[in-house]
Design an enzyme around this catalytic site. Structure first.
Site, PDB file in Angstrom:
ATOM      1  N   LYS A  84     -21.986  58.113  95.191  1.00 56.67           N
ATOM      2  CA  LYS A  84     -22.067  56.684  95.986  1.00 56.67           C
ATOM      3  C   LYS A  84     -22.263  57.009  97.183  1.00 56.67           C
ATOM      4  O   LYS A  84     -22.192  57.995  98.053  1.00 56.67           O
ATOM      5  CB  LYS A  84     -20.744  56.026  95.585  1.00 56.67           C
ATOM      6  CG  LYS A  84     -20.380  55.623  94.235  1.00 56.67           C
ATOM      7  CD  LYS A  84     -19.287  54.878  94.031  1.00 56.67           C
ATOM      8  CE  LYS A  84     -18.901  54.442  92.427  1.00 56.67           C
ATOM      9  NZ  LYS A  84     -17.738  53.626  92.391  1.00 56.67           N
ATOM     10  N   TYR A 144     -24.113  47.428  86.713  1.00 57.31           N
ATOM     11  CA  TYR A 144     -22.557  47.056  86.747  1.00 57.31           C
ATOM     12  C   TYR A 144     -22.755  45.581  85.941  1.00 57.31           C
ATOM     13  O   TYR A 144     -21.503  44.802  86.087  1.00 57.31           O
ATOM     14  CB  TYR A 144     -22.066  46.942  88.277  1.00 57.31           C
ATOM     15  CG  TYR A 144     -21.815  48.321  88.803  1.00 57.31           C
ATOM     16  CD1 TYR A 144     -20.779  48.960  88.193  1.00 57.31           C
ATOM     17  CD2 TYR A 144     -22.517  48.883  90.057  1.00 57.31           C
ATOM     18  CE1 TYR A 144     -20.480  50.293  88.738  1.00 57.31           C
ATOM     19  CE2 TYR A 144     -22.013  49.765  90.475  1.00 57.31           C
ATOM     20  CZ  TYR A 144     -21.052  50.560  89.796  1.00 57.31           C
ATOM     21  OH  TYR A 144     -20.452  51.860  90.508  1.00 57.31           O
ATOM     22  N   ASN A 204     -14.720  55.191  96.106  1.00 57.56           N
ATOM     23  CA  ASN A 204     -14.225  56.238  95.422  1.00 57.56           C
ATOM     24  C   ASN A 204     -15.219  57.412  95.038  1.00 57.56           C
ATOM     25  O   ASN A 204     -15.116  58.116  94.119  1.00 57.56           O
ATOM     26  CB  ASN A 204     -13.640  55.781  94.303  1.00 57.56           C
ATOM     27  CG  ASN A 204     -14.508  55.087  93.163  1.00 57.56           C
ATOM     28  OD1 ASN A 204     -15.627  55.031  93.121  1.00 57.56           O
ATOM     29  ND2 ASN A 204     -13.617  54.334  92.202  1.00 57.56           N
ATOM     30  N   HIS A 234     -19.380  58.056  90.410  1.00 61.91           N
ATOM     31  CA  HIS A 234     -19.444  57.183  89.112  1.00 61.91           C
ATOM     32  C   HIS A 234     -19.670  57.987  87.996  1.00 61.91           C
ATOM     33  O   HIS A 234     -20.542  59.032  88.470  1.00 61.91           O
ATOM     34  CB  HIS A 234     -20.674  56.011  89.179  1.00 61.91           C
ATOM     35  CG  HIS A 234     -20.907  55.529  87.800  1.00 61.91           C
ATOM     36  ND1 HIS A 234     -20.076  54.456  87.246  1.00 61.91           N
ATOM     37  CD2 HIS A 234     -21.741  56.058  86.883  1.00 61.91           C
ATOM     38  CE1 HIS A 234     -20.590  54.193  86.058  1.00 61.91           C
ATOM     39  NE2 HIS A 234     -21.536  55.067  85.595  1.00 61.91           N
ATOM     40  N   GLU A 256     -27.113  54.039  81.018  1.00 61.26           N
ATOM     41  CA  GLU A 256     -27.064  54.285  82.359  1.00 61.26           C
ATOM     42  C   GLU A 256     -28.272  55.202  82.512  1.00 61.26           C
ATOM     43  O   GLU A 256     -28.955  55.110  83.676  1.00 61.26           O
ATOM     44  CB  GLU A 256     -25.823  54.726  82.682  1.00 61.26           C
ATOM     45  CG  GLU A 256     -24.804  53.225  82.598  1.00 61.26           C
ATOM     46  CD  GLU A 256     -23.428  54.053  83.050  1.00 61.26           C
ATOM     47  OE1 GLU A 256     -23.214  55.261  83.294  1.00 61.26           O
ATOM     48  OE2 GLU A 256     -22.456  53.160  82.821  1.00 61.26           O
TER      49      GLU A 256
HETATM   50  P1  DAT Z   1     -14.600  53.473  87.167  1.00 60.56           P
HETATM   51  O1  DAT Z   1     -15.659  53.681  88.212  1.00 60.56           O
HETATM   52  O2  DAT Z   1     -13.470  54.484  87.538  1.00 60.56           O
HETATM   53  O3  DAT Z   1     -15.288  53.617  85.975  1.00 60.56           O
HETATM   54  P2  DAT Z   1     -14.801  50.499  86.806  1.00 60.56           P
HETATM   55  O4  DAT Z   1     -15.791  50.562  86.083  1.00 60.56           O
HETATM   56  O5  DAT Z   1     -13.604  50.087  86.259  1.00 60.56           O
HETATM   57  O6  DAT Z   1     -14.042  52.057  87.371  1.00 60.56           O
HETATM   58  O7  DAT Z   1     -15.143  49.960  88.291  1.00 60.56           O
HETATM   59  C1  DAT Z   1     -16.324  50.148  88.996  1.00 60.56           C
HETATM   60  C2  DAT Z   1     -15.997  50.363  90.425  1.00 60.56           C
HETATM   61  O8  DAT Z   1     -15.568  49.094  90.994  1.00 60.56           O
HETATM   62  C3  DAT Z   1     -14.922  51.183  90.728  1.00 60.56           C
HETATM   63  O9  DAT Z   1     -15.374  52.615  90.709  1.00 60.56           O
HETATM   64  C4  DAT Z   1     -14.403  50.810  91.968  1.00 60.56           C
HETATM   65  C5  DAT Z   1     -14.546  49.408  91.874  1.00 60.56           C
HETATM   66  N1  DAT Z   1     -13.476  48.666  91.602  1.00 60.56           N
HETATM   67  C6  DAT Z   1     -12.949  48.496  90.158  1.00 60.56           C
HETATM   68  N2  DAT Z   1     -11.884  47.868  90.225  1.00 60.56           N
HETATM   69  C7  DAT Z   1     -11.590  47.426  91.284  1.00 60.56           C
HETATM   70  C8  DAT Z   1     -10.437  46.716  91.924  1.00 60.56           C
HETATM   71  N3  DAT Z   1      -9.471  46.144  91.024  1.00 60.56           N
HETATM   72  N4  DAT Z   1     -10.357  46.377  93.249  1.00 60.56           N
HETATM   73  C9  DAT Z   1     -11.476  47.157  94.074  1.00 60.56           C
HETATM   74  N5  DAT Z   1     -12.558  47.723  93.550  1.00 60.56           N
HETATM   75  C10 DAT Z   1     -12.514  48.007  92.058  1.00 60.56           C
HETATM   76 MG    MG Z   2     -16.779  52.036  84.983  1.00 62.68          MG
END
Ligand code: DAT
Ligand code: MG
Length: 138
Positions: free
Chosen positions: A11, A51, A118, A121, A132
């Site tokens: 990212k 997303y 973070n 991805h 994807e």
């Molecule tokens: P991951 O990337 O671990 O698969 P995800 O698909 O649930 O997580 O969410 C996509 C991204 O969105 C994630 O990498 C960081 C952000 N994110 C997810 N949940 C969040 C939250 N509760 N608050 C802030 N950012 C969040």
């Molecule tokens: Mg995810």
């Protein structure tokens, strides 16, 4: 059976902080193959498709804005059970509590923003990986 593939994104925070090499090195050191790589700033349309599952959540718009804020490195990564294996290397979503030893646990932190930055991805299932990889490399 064909070798499994996953989509990894470094990212904008990872690219900006100069962590691209370290992150790719962890993937290679684990034994996975970097099949294809590209670096560019993604457009909103691509991110909206990528997303789609998060549309309507409070962090959705900050997430899209963050992902459009600079270059990302997209990687097609291959290996037996790589989808699960890369998720394990990446660590859990919240960098504060992601396990030490993982990419997010070792290199990430919470910056107090509306979206977690973070670093990476990784596709979360074979269906997500196929979808994807089609979006980012199709
Ligand atoms: P991951 O990337 O671990 O698969 P995800 O698909 O649930 O997580 O969410 C996509 C991204 O969105 C994630 O990498 C960081 C952000 N994110 C997810 N949940 C969040 C939250 N509760 N608050 C802030 N950012 C969040
Ligand atoms: Mg995810």
């Amino acid at each position: 059976m064909a070798t499994e593939e996953t989509l990894v994104l470094i990212k904008p925070d990872g690219v900006r902080r100069g962590l691209t090499g370290q992150i790719l090195a962890r993937i290679e050191a684990k034994g996975y193959e970097l099949v294809d790589l590209k670096k560019f700033t993604p457009a909103r349309g691509l991110l909206a498709e990528h997303y789609a599952e998060h549309e309507g959540k409070p962090f959705y718009e900050p997430l899209v804005e963050f992902m459009m804020s600079g270059d990302v490195v997209a990687a097609r990564v291959a290996g037996h059970r790589v989808i699960e294996g890369f998720r394990s290397l990446a660590g859990s979503t919240e960098p504060t509590t992601a396990a030490p030893g993982t990419i997010r646990g070792d290199l990430g932190r919470d910056w107090g923003l509306k979206v977690q930055q973070n670093l990476v991805h990784g596709s979360d299932s074979p269906e997500s990986a196929a979808r994807e990889l089609g979006l980012w490399f199709g």
